[in-house]
Scaffold this motif. Sequence first.
Motif, PDB file in Angstrom:
ATOM      1  N   MET A  52      39.106  37.104  50.129  1.00  0.00           N
ATOM      2  CA  MET A  52      39.240  38.200  49.161  1.00  0.00           C
ATOM      3  C   MET A  52      38.345  37.838  47.982  1.00  0.00           C
ATOM      4  SD  MET A  52      43.291  39.042  49.582  1.00  0.00           S
ATOM      5  CE  MET A  52      43.280  40.588  48.690  1.00  0.00           C
ATOM      6  N   VAL A  53      37.368  38.700  47.731  1.00  0.00           N
ATOM      7  CA  VAL A  53      36.267  38.340  46.845  1.00  0.00           C
ATOM      8  C   VAL A  53      36.236  39.200  45.588  1.00  0.00           C
ATOM      9  CG1 VAL A  53      33.742  38.177  46.660  1.00  0.00           C
ATOM     10  CG2 VAL A  53      34.866  37.649  48.833  1.00  0.00           C
ATOM     11  N   CYS A  54      35.961  38.503  44.471  1.00  0.00           N
ATOM     12  CA  CYS A  54      35.795  39.164  43.177  1.00  0.00           C
ATOM     13  C   CYS A  54      34.560  38.526  42.564  1.00  0.00           C
ATOM     14  CB  CYS A  54      37.052  38.876  42.346  1.00  0.00           C
ATOM     15  SG  CYS A  54      36.992  39.411  40.649  1.00  0.00           S
ATOM     16  N   GLY A  55      33.362  39.005  42.946  1.00  0.00           N
ATOM     17  CA  GLY A  55      32.122  38.376  42.484  1.00  0.00           C
ATOM     18  C   GLY A  55      32.007  36.977  43.054  1.00  0.00           C
ATOM     19  N   GLU A  56      31.972  35.961  42.171  1.00  0.00           N
ATOM     20  CA  GLU A  56      31.887  34.581  42.672  1.00  0.00           C
ATOM     21  C   GLU A  56      33.251  33.923  42.820  1.00  0.00           C
ATOM     22  OE1 GLU A  56      28.310  31.867  42.247  1.00  0.00           O
ATOM     23  OE2 GLU A  56      28.401  32.906  40.304  1.00  0.00           O
ATOM     24  N   ILE A  92      24.149  41.617  43.837  1.00  0.00           N
ATOM     25  CA  ILE A  92      25.275  42.321  44.472  1.00  0.00           C
ATOM     26  C   ILE A  92      26.584  41.747  43.940  1.00  0.00           C
ATOM     27  CG2 ILE A  92      26.442  42.789  46.669  1.00  0.00           C
ATOM     28  CD1 ILE A  92      23.633  42.627  47.991  1.00  0.00           C
ATOM     29  N   ASP A  93      27.359  42.574  43.238  1.00  0.00           N
ATOM     30  CA  ASP A  93      28.651  42.160  42.690  1.00  0.00           C
ATOM     31  C   ASP A  93      29.711  42.575  43.714  1.00  0.00           C
ATOM     32  OD1 ASP A  93      30.800  41.447  41.152  1.00  0.00           O
ATOM     33  OD2 ASP A  93      30.639  43.157  39.777  1.00  0.00           O
ATOM     34  N   TYR A  94      30.053  41.668  44.613  1.00  0.00           N
ATOM     35  CA  TYR A  94      30.880  42.005  45.779  1.00  0.00           C
ATOM     36  C   TYR A  94      32.359  41.999  45.406  1.00  0.00           C
ATOM     37  CZ  TYR A  94      31.987  42.045  50.803  1.00  0.00           C
ATOM     38  OH  TYR A  94      32.428  42.382  52.060  1.00  0.00           O
ATOM     39  N   ARG A  95      33.052  43.084  45.688  1.00  0.00           N
ATOM     40  CA  ARG A  95      34.503  43.181  45.417  1.00  0.00           C
ATOM     41  C   ARG A  95      35.204  43.718  46.651  1.00  0.00           C
ATOM     42  NH1 ARG A  95      34.997  44.253  39.509  1.00  0.00           N
ATOM     43  NH2 ARG A  95      33.278  43.032  38.672  1.00  0.00           N
ATOM     44  N   MET A 149      44.423  42.594  45.487  1.00  0.00           N
ATOM     45  CA  MET A 149      43.330  43.544  45.744  1.00  0.00           C
ATOM     46  C   MET A 149      42.902  44.205  44.443  1.00  0.00           C
ATOM     47  SD  MET A 149      44.198  45.294  49.434  1.00  0.00           S
ATOM     48  CE  MET A 149      45.981  45.220  49.499  1.00  0.00           C
ATOM     49  N   HIS A 150      43.884  44.561  43.612  1.00  0.00           N
ATOM     50  CA  HIS A 150      43.571  45.222  42.346  1.00  0.00           C
ATOM     51  C   HIS A 150      42.810  44.265  41.425  1.00  0.00           C
ATOM     52  CE1 HIS A 150      44.334  47.306  38.460  1.00  0.00           C
ATOM     53  NE2 HIS A 150      44.159  48.371  39.224  1.00  0.00           N
ATOM     54  N   ALA A 151      43.219  42.981  41.427  1.00  0.00           N
ATOM     55  CA  ALA A 151      42.528  41.990  40.584  1.00  0.00           C
ATOM     56  C   ALA A 151      41.076  41.818  41.048  1.00  0.00           C
ATOM     57  CB  ALA A 151      43.276  40.660  40.631  1.00  0.00           C
ATOM     58  N   CYS A 152      40.854  41.793  42.363  1.00  0.00           N
ATOM     59  CA  CYS A 152      39.465  41.693  42.872  1.00  0.00           C
ATOM     60  C   CYS A 152      38.662  42.905  42.396  1.00  0.00           C
ATOM     61  CB  CYS A 152      39.448  41.657  44.398  1.00  0.00           C
ATOM     62  SG  CYS A 152      40.047  40.121  45.108  1.00  0.00           S
ATOM     63  N   ALA A 153      39.275  44.078  42.506  1.00  0.00           N
ATOM     64  CA  ALA A 153      38.568  45.324  42.178  1.00  0.00           C
ATOM     65  C   ALA A 153      38.220  45.398  40.699  1.00  0.00           C
ATOM     66  CB  ALA A 153      39.414  46.526  42.582  1.00  0.00           C
ATOM     67  N   THR A 154      39.100  44.844  39.851  1.00  0.00           N
ATOM     68  CA  THR A 154      38.911  45.015  38.404  1.00  0.00           C
ATOM     69  C   THR A 154      38.352  43.760  37.730  1.00  0.00           C
ATOM     70  OG1 THR A 154      41.238  44.447  38.098  1.00  0.00           O
ATOM     71  CG2 THR A 154      40.697  46.795  38.199  1.00  0.00           C
ATOM     72  N   GLY A 155      38.017  42.739  38.540  1.00  0.00           N
ATOM     73  CA  GLY A 155      37.353  41.561  37.976  1.00  0.00           C
ATOM     74  C   GLY A 155      38.282  40.554  37.327  1.00  0.00           C
ATOM     75  N   THR A 156      39.582  40.594  37.646  1.00  0.00           N
ATOM     76  CA  THR A 156      40.527  39.697  36.962  1.00  0.00           C
ATOM     77  C   THR A 156      41.165  38.667  37.888  1.00  0.00           C
ATOM     78  OG1 THR A 156      42.383  41.207  37.301  1.00  0.00           O
ATOM     79  CG2 THR A 156      41.103  41.516  35.292  1.00  0.00           C
ATOM     80  N   LEU A 157      40.580  38.458  39.070  1.00  0.00           N
ATOM     81  CA  LEU A 157      41.186  37.532  40.033  1.00  0.00           C
ATOM     82  C   LEU A 157      41.285  36.119  39.459  1.00  0.00           C
ATOM     83  CD1 LEU A 157      42.143  37.167  43.033  1.00  0.00           C
ATOM     84  CD2 LEU A 157      39.815  36.372  43.503  1.00  0.00           C
TER      85      LEU A 157
END
Length: 436
Positions: free
Chosen positions: A206-210, A270-273, A316-324
């Motif tokens: 489950m990816v949130c950028g890096e 590519i900012d992968y989410r 999933m929401h944290a990945c989508a919004t950049g807060t993982l």
Amino acid sequence: MASPANKSLNVLVIGSGGREHALVQACKRSALVEGVVAAPGNVGMEMDCPCHPLDVTDVPAIVALAKKLAVNFVIVGPEVPLALGAADALEDAGFAVYGPRKAGAMLEASKVFTKDFLVRHNIPTARGAKFTKAADALAYLRGETYPTVIKASGLAAGKGVVIPRDYEEAARAIREMMDDKIFGASGDEVLVEEFMEGEEASIMVMVCGEKYVILPPSQDHKRVGEGDTGPNTGGMGAYTPTGVVTAEVDRRVREEIVEPTLRGLKAEGIDYRGTLYVGIMVTKTGPRVVEFNVRFGDPECQILLPMLKTDPLALMHACATGTLEPSLVEWKGGATIIVVLAAGGYPGDIRKGDVITLPATLPEHTSIVHAGTRRDAAGRIVTSGGRVLGVVAHGSTLAEAAGRAYGVVDTVKFEGMQFRRDIGARQLKRDAASRK
Ligand code: AMP
Ligand code: GLY
């Protein structure tokens, strides 16, 4: 992790398979949820939430539906809408989305792009050569050693890979893909790859950028028959965790595959989410990439979500919004298995319309997900696709999970039903050997 307030998320799940039914079930269990809707959904999903008709290849229709339903979070299940830019269009319209944008979805939509990406970033994979002309591919294949691997570059619903045993079989595959266009434009370009020996495993990230969270490693069973015999399918069952991914393999997967991939994506803008599915072959020289997918595996999703103690929707929401925040993720332990119940004839011409008998209640730690089901005119649930249902069970050991799953399997009936009795058998053998 900046979790949204309880009951603040209105979620739209896009898709209609077992994977999406499991996503709906996970959302419904979440304290963050005010409402869940799905499109187009299936009979099982209809029992859990409202479902709306949708052509998942129609990106403007996806955006219009999200607006009409006034949701604030969209989870895109399958790869096709992602490859068509569904995440781009939804994000541009202001929605939070779980699933990569079109540029990231290239990792599944183009095997040639992926091979070039892997080589560019020094990530271990099979040696490969790409061709846009059948004559060039045939000339190359005359000098290959066999078995070799031929892949249509584009999306082919999991059917675009052939493993020919000799030049004759290889030449037939090339003609079918490149001249007869059995996969349409997906076969305009083909990849010929070195055959890798080893045992496969599915790594879901489950990816949130890096930043990333690796879910427990799992193993899918792609062949229709017990003992891994017969033709390939979408997956007849899976289990997690798998011992083929030892602590050492896990470390190498992170250091040699996942982290270089995420760094590479970032370097290429590519900012992968979303989920990055890494299919690996554990070879004598270490783990190597077989393929990437840009969404959860089906049926792997169904067994991985129940392994999370942390709310999967929050993740999933944290990945989508950049807060993982990966360090906060907690696991349940134990093992999960899914046994797929397929229609008669699958993966060839399938029987449809057979009435399904389902148990009235389910034992603890088990669930049933629907995939190829529909209601007939009389309102009965009948078969309508290749993979009809999946029986999921969790246990403190794989043996316990398997016992629970097959107990439920024996209470489901429909004409022509086929399933494998040996899901997880390799791991059960490993577990037995380690107890000796
Ligand atoms: P793919 O769609 O790329 O995952 O390929 C489908 C299946 O073909 C994989 O799950 C593997 O079992 C097999 N496969 C693909 N590429 C290779 C390879 N280079 N060596 C051995 N098996 C492969
Ligand atoms: N289970 C294989 C896939 O989802 O592609």
